[in-house]
Design a protein around this motif. Structure first.
Motif, PDB file in Angstrom:
ATOM      1  N   LEU A 216       5.506   0.402  -3.680  1.00 45.40           N
ATOM      2  CA  LEU A 216       4.697  -0.533  -2.906  1.00 45.40           C
ATOM      3  C   LEU A 216       3.253  -0.447  -3.393  1.00 45.40           C
ATOM      4  O   LEU A 216       2.734   0.649  -3.614  1.00 45.40           O
ATOM      5  CB  LEU A 216       4.729  -0.197  -1.414  1.00 45.40           C
ATOM      6  CG  LEU A 216       6.007  -0.484  -0.638  1.00 45.40           C
ATOM      7  CD1 LEU A 216       5.857  -0.001   0.804  1.00 45.40           C
ATOM      8  CD2 LEU A 216       6.339  -1.955  -0.671  1.00 45.40           C
TER       9      LEU A 216
ATOM     10  N   LEU B 270      -0.414  -1.407  -1.970  1.00 49.40           N
ATOM     11  CA  LEU B 270      -1.082  -1.750  -0.722  1.00 49.40           C
ATOM     12  C   LEU B 270      -2.470  -2.310  -1.003  1.00 49.40           C
ATOM     13  O   LEU B 270      -3.241  -1.717  -1.773  1.00 49.40           O
ATOM     14  CB  LEU B 270      -1.203  -0.517   0.173  1.00 49.40           C
ATOM     15  CG  LEU B 270       0.080   0.253   0.495  1.00 49.40           C
ATOM     16  CD1 LEU B 270      -0.220   1.395   1.464  1.00 49.40           C
ATOM     17  CD2 LEU B 270       1.149  -0.674   1.076  1.00 49.40           C
TER      18      LEU B 270
ATOM     19  N   TRP C 222       3.933   5.296   4.122  1.00 46.48           N
ATOM     20  CA  TRP C 222       4.968   4.549   3.408  1.00 46.48           C
ATOM     21  C   TRP C 222       5.670   5.425   2.374  1.00 46.48           C
ATOM     22  O   TRP C 222       6.862   5.240   2.098  1.00 46.48           O
ATOM     23  CB  TRP C 222       4.376   3.289   2.778  1.00 46.48           C
ATOM     24  CG  TRP C 222       4.088   2.266   3.821  1.00 46.48           C
ATOM     25  CD1 TRP C 222       2.867   1.886   4.298  1.00 46.48           C
ATOM     26  CD2 TRP C 222       5.056   1.528   4.577  1.00 46.48           C
ATOM     27  NE1 TRP C 222       3.015   0.950   5.303  1.00 46.48           N
ATOM     28  CE2 TRP C 222       4.339   0.706   5.485  1.00 46.48           C
ATOM     29  CE3 TRP C 222       6.441   1.468   4.571  1.00 46.48           C
ATOM     30  CZ2 TRP C 222       4.970  -0.155   6.374  1.00 46.48           C
ATOM     31  CZ3 TRP C 222       7.081   0.612   5.462  1.00 46.48           C
ATOM     32  CH2 TRP C 222       6.353  -0.191   6.349  1.00 46.48           C
TER      33      TRP C 222
ATOM     34  N   TYR D 110       9.146   5.408  -0.456  1.00 49.92           N
ATOM     35  CA  TYR D 110       8.586   4.581  -1.522  1.00 49.92           C
ATOM     36  C   TYR D 110       7.541   5.363  -2.314  1.00 49.92           C
ATOM     37  O   TYR D 110       6.901   6.274  -1.787  1.00 49.92           O
ATOM     38  CB  TYR D 110       7.941   3.318  -0.947  1.00 49.92           C
ATOM     39  CG  TYR D 110       8.884   2.512  -0.096  1.00 49.92           C
ATOM     40  CD1 TYR D 110       9.803   1.642  -0.680  1.00 49.92           C
ATOM     41  CD2 TYR D 110       8.888   2.643   1.291  1.00 49.92           C
ATOM     42  CE1 TYR D 110      10.696   0.932   0.102  1.00 49.92           C
ATOM     43  CE2 TYR D 110       9.780   1.935   2.076  1.00 49.92           C
ATOM     44  CZ  TYR D 110      10.679   1.081   1.484  1.00 49.92           C
ATOM     45  OH  TYR D 110      11.569   0.378   2.253  1.00 49.92           O
TER      46      TYR D 110
ATOM     47  N   VAL E 141       3.949   4.860  -3.610  1.00 52.37           N
ATOM     48  CA  VAL E 141       2.950   3.956  -3.044  1.00 52.37           C
ATOM     49  C   VAL E 141       1.626   4.076  -3.781  1.00 52.37           C
ATOM     50  O   VAL E 141       1.085   5.178  -3.937  1.00 52.37           O
ATOM     51  CB  VAL E 141       2.730   4.260  -1.543  1.00 52.37           C
ATOM     52  CG1 VAL E 141       1.772   3.234  -0.933  1.00 52.37           C
ATOM     53  CG2 VAL E 141       4.053   4.266  -0.793  1.00 52.37           C
TER      54      VAL E 141
ATOM     55  N   ILE F 161       9.170  -3.467  -7.242  1.00 49.74           N
ATOM     56  CA  ILE F 161       7.800  -3.298  -6.759  1.00 49.74           C
ATOM     57  C   ILE F 161       7.498  -4.391  -5.736  1.00 49.74           C
ATOM     58  O   ILE F 161       7.671  -5.576  -6.013  1.00 49.74           O
ATOM     59  CB  ILE F 161       6.773  -3.361  -7.906  1.00 49.74           C
ATOM     60  CG1 ILE F 161       7.035  -2.251  -8.929  1.00 49.74           C
ATOM     61  CG2 ILE F 161       5.350  -3.238  -7.353  1.00 49.74           C
ATOM     62  CD1 ILE F 161       6.091  -2.297 -10.119  1.00 49.74           C
ATOM     63  N   GLY F 162       7.036  -3.986  -4.561  1.00 48.72           N
ATOM     64  CA  GLY F 162       6.595  -4.918  -3.540  1.00 48.72           C
ATOM     65  C   GLY F 162       5.091  -4.807  -3.343  1.00 48.72           C
ATOM     66  O   GLY F 162       4.477  -3.793  -3.692  1.00 48.72           O
ATOM     67  N   VAL F 163       4.488  -5.856  -2.793  1.00 50.68           N
ATOM     68  CA  VAL F 163       3.044  -5.872  -2.530  1.00 50.68           C
ATOM     69  C   VAL F 163       2.832  -6.160  -1.053  1.00 50.68           C
ATOM     70  O   VAL F 163       3.389  -7.130  -0.516  1.00 50.68           O
ATOM     71  CB  VAL F 163       2.318  -6.923  -3.389  1.00 50.68           C
ATOM     72  CG1 VAL F 163       0.825  -6.928  -3.080  1.00 50.68           C
ATOM     73  CG2 VAL F 163       2.540  -6.648  -4.877  1.00 50.68           C
ATOM     74  N   GLN F 164       2.032  -5.320  -0.416  1.00 44.17           N
ATOM     75  CA  GLN F 164       1.734  -5.467   1.012  1.00 44.17           C
ATOM     76  C   GLN F 164       0.229  -5.581   1.204  1.00 44.17           C
ATOM     77  O   GLN F 164      -0.524  -4.701   0.792  1.00 44.17           O
ATOM     78  CB  GLN F 164       2.276  -4.264   1.783  1.00 44.17           C
ATOM     79  CG  GLN F 164       1.985  -4.300   3.286  1.00 44.17           C
ATOM     80  CD  GLN F 164       2.717  -3.194   4.002  1.00 44.17           C
ATOM     81  OE1 GLN F 164       3.919  -3.015   3.829  1.00 44.17           O
ATOM     82  NE2 GLN F 164       2.007  -2.446   4.826  1.00 44.17           N
TER      83      GLN F 164
ATOM     84  N   LYS G 296       9.413  -2.252   8.342  1.00 47.11           N
ATOM     85  CA  LYS G 296      10.246  -1.200   7.753  1.00 47.11           C
ATOM     86  C   LYS G 296      11.615  -1.763   7.361  1.00 47.11           C
ATOM     87  O   LYS G 296      12.135  -1.469   6.276  1.00 47.11           O
ATOM     88  CB  LYS G 296      10.418  -0.048   8.734  1.00 47.11           C
ATOM     89  CG  LYS G 296       9.202   0.832   8.887  1.00 47.11           C
ATOM     90  CD  LYS G 296       9.562   2.177   9.483  1.00 47.11           C
ATOM     91  CE  LYS G 296      10.217   2.057  10.831  1.00 47.11           C
ATOM     92  NZ  LYS G 296      10.565   3.385  11.375  1.00 47.11           N
TER      93      LYS G 296
ATOM     94  N   TRP H 226      11.279  -4.075   4.180  1.00 48.55           N
ATOM     95  CA  TRP H 226      11.185  -3.379   2.897  1.00 48.55           C
ATOM     96  C   TRP H 226      12.494  -2.687   2.549  1.00 48.55           C
ATOM     97  O   TRP H 226      12.893  -2.640   1.382  1.00 48.55           O
ATOM     98  CB  TRP H 226      10.028  -2.396   2.900  1.00 48.55           C
ATOM     99  CG  TRP H 226       8.671  -3.033   2.745  1.00 48.55           C
ATOM    100  CD1 TRP H 226       7.599  -2.869   3.537  1.00 48.55           C
ATOM    101  CD2 TRP H 226       8.274  -3.942   1.716  1.00 48.55           C
ATOM    102  NE1 TRP H 226       6.536  -3.608   3.088  1.00 48.55           N
ATOM    103  CE2 TRP H 226       6.919  -4.279   1.969  1.00 48.55           C
ATOM    104  CE3 TRP H 226       8.904  -4.506   0.623  1.00 48.55           C
ATOM    105  CZ2 TRP H 226       6.207  -5.149   1.154  1.00 48.55           C
ATOM    106  CZ3 TRP H 226       8.199  -5.400  -0.192  1.00 48.55           C
ATOM    107  CH2 TRP H 226       6.870  -5.694   0.075  1.00 48.55           C
TER     108      TRP H 226
ATOM    109  N   LEU I 214      13.759  -3.961  -1.033  1.00 50.11           N
ATOM    110  CA  LEU I 214      13.592  -3.083  -2.195  1.00 50.11           C
ATOM    111  C   LEU I 214      14.706  -2.061  -2.370  1.00 50.11           C
ATOM    112  O   LEU I 214      14.874  -1.526  -3.466  1.00 50.11           O
ATOM    113  CB  LEU I 214      12.246  -2.346  -2.107  1.00 50.11           C
ATOM    114  CG  LEU I 214      10.997  -3.229  -2.164  1.00 50.11           C
ATOM    115  CD1 LEU I 214       9.756  -2.370  -2.155  1.00 50.11           C
ATOM    116  CD2 LEU I 214      11.014  -4.125  -3.407  1.00 50.11           C
TER     117      LEU I 214
END
Length: 454
Positions: free
Chosen positions: A175, A177, A194, A199, A201, A255-258, A446, A449, A453
């Motif tokens: 992730l 952030l 996180w 994850y 992070v 990969i996620g973006v928050q 939660k 994600w 992912l």
């Protein structure tokens, strides 16, 4: 005399045979509890129908910096078994909160006078009293932002950033952030939580303004970063991805973006241009690119974000400086007003050019907004984003929109929400609505994600 002795002896045996009940405050057996995880709070061994008062106290670092004591209380009536389960039972009228809520005493705490000189954080102390004020029991609930096996380090090449992950050799999804207009390294505090969820992070600062203090303006925390919120390069995330791909703990295919607030605007723009992003969480988001700002920046001329050196089209503010000028007279600052006025004055063509084309984002998108947001209209803008994506078959979107919630929705619902509108800067929402939106949003995030992912 022998008869009297025998009678006293028999009475003593009878007393020993009757269970001695001590009133209890039952909290989570295993502590500390990771913030946002389920809480347990109950009262036991009371007299059936007994009325008691439960008080809670903790220390919190406020937005302006000083550490203050926060306190709350609620009265309860025990059931036929002498118990009170705060998960299911509402307090009697007149306390700090209403309605059944196991977190009620936590979010409804109010700030007390006087700064705490030697604070102990993340510890909630409970005290139970009877109707006459006599102490009956006490207990403690300890919260934590990270599990013990979370490791952190400062990544080279990213000023102020923090990388957090759990120990172990297995590669895991990552992730990134992105914080809001507060800038600096404030977003770093969320990384260990996180990481505790499994994850890898990277908390990534991208802007660091000068800050105000009673002694005057202070230099930027991270002078290597832009001090003005102008033409922030979206492709900074490409550098972050390349760095993550080199880390042995990271599966760079997931990969996620928050992002939160301006960070949500950043994340959504990135999602329209960077197809490697596998999921986006936008907390109190915008559906358009907004004007940039900063010291010496001419109003209405600069954009907040840029792509490959080209400034993005934006919606300008209207009367932005006037909104802050009233603070000298003690008038509240409602940043939403110049944004609403700017959007109303903009032409449909201007708005369309500045619109973030979220229908181009193939990855799942999570949206959380509040209709009473006084920083910007995140509830309506989150709805607009969801509606736009709904026009394209197959796009996955999760929307949570809270009618009475404000701007600070990125928490877990376990911290005080009563002071969000105490100062000149108004953020909106009622304490109860903000806490509920935080708790529900956190649980949904939660799950989002985990599904996206993992």
């Amino acid at each position: 005399m022998n008869v009297l002795r025998r009678a006293l002896f028999a009475a003593g045996l009878l007393a020993l045979s009757v269970p001695v009940c001590a009133q209890r405050i039952d909290t989570n057996t295993h502590q500390p509890v990771l913030a946002g995880e389920p809480l347990q709070l109950a009262l036991a061994d009371l007299q059936p129908g007994q009325t008691v008062t439960l008080r809670a106290e903790r220390t919190v670092r406020t937005f302006s910096g000083p550490v203050r004591r926060f306190m709350s209380e609620a009265r309860f009536q025990a059931d036929a078994q002498g118990r009170v389960d705060l998960t299911a039972q509402a307090p009697l009228p007149g306390g700090s909160y209403a309605g059944a809520d196991v977190r009620g005493l936590l979010w409804s705490m109010r700030m007390q006078d006087g700064e705490v000189k030697e604070p102990v954080f993340n510890r909630i102390q409970f005290q139970l009293h009877d109707a006459e004020g006599k102490p009956l029991a006490q207990a403690e609930l300890r919260l934590t932002q990270a599990l013990p096996d979370v490791q952190t380090r400062k990544p080279a090449g990213f000023p102020g950033a923090l990388f957090a992950h759990r120990a172990g050799a297995a590669k895991r999804p990552a992730l990134i952030l992105l914080g809001g207009s507060e800038g600096g390294s404030a977003i770093n505090r969320d990384a260990p939580f996180w990481a505790s969820q499994g994850y890898a992070v990277l908390a990534l600062p991208y802007y660091s303004p000068r800050s105000w203090s009673p002694s005057g303006m202070q230099p930027p925390e991270l002078p290597e970063l832009p001090a003005n919120f102008v033409d922030i390069p979206i492709e900074r995330l490409e550098q972050a991805r390349a760095w993550l791909a080199e880390q042995p703990e990271v599966d760079a295919t997931r990969i996620g973006v928050q992002g939160t607030s301006k960070g949500a605007e950043f994340a959504l723009i990135a999602g329209t241009r960077l197809p490697w992003i596998k999921g986006i969480a936008a907390i109190v988001p915008s559906d358009v690119v907004w004007e940039g700002w900063g010291e010496g920046v001419e109003p209405g001329k600069r954009s907040s974000f840029a792509w490959q050196g080209q400034a993005l089209d934006f919606v300008p503010y209207k009367d932005f400086q006037q909104e802050f000028a009233g603070a000298a007279l003690g008038e509240p600052i409602v940043i939403r007003r110049p944004l609403d006025k700017g959007r109303a004055a903009a032409t449909p063509a201007q708005i369309e050019k500045a619109r973030i084309p979220v229908e181009r984002i193939a990855a799942p998108v999570f949206l959380l907004g509040g209709d009473d947001d006084q920083v910007w209209d995140s509830g309506r803008m989150a709805q607009a984003l969801a509606d736009r994506r709904a026009q394209v078959p197959g796009l996955k979107t999760m929307l949570l929109r809270h009618a009475e919630a404000g701007h600070f929705l990125g928490g877990t619902g376990t911290g005080p929400t009563t002071h969000y509108n105490d100062g000149l800067m108004k953020n909106g929402g009622t304490p109860a609505a903000n806490a509920r939106a935080q708790a529900e949003g956190h649980a949904a995030l939660k799950a989002f994600w985990a599904a996206t992912l993992n």
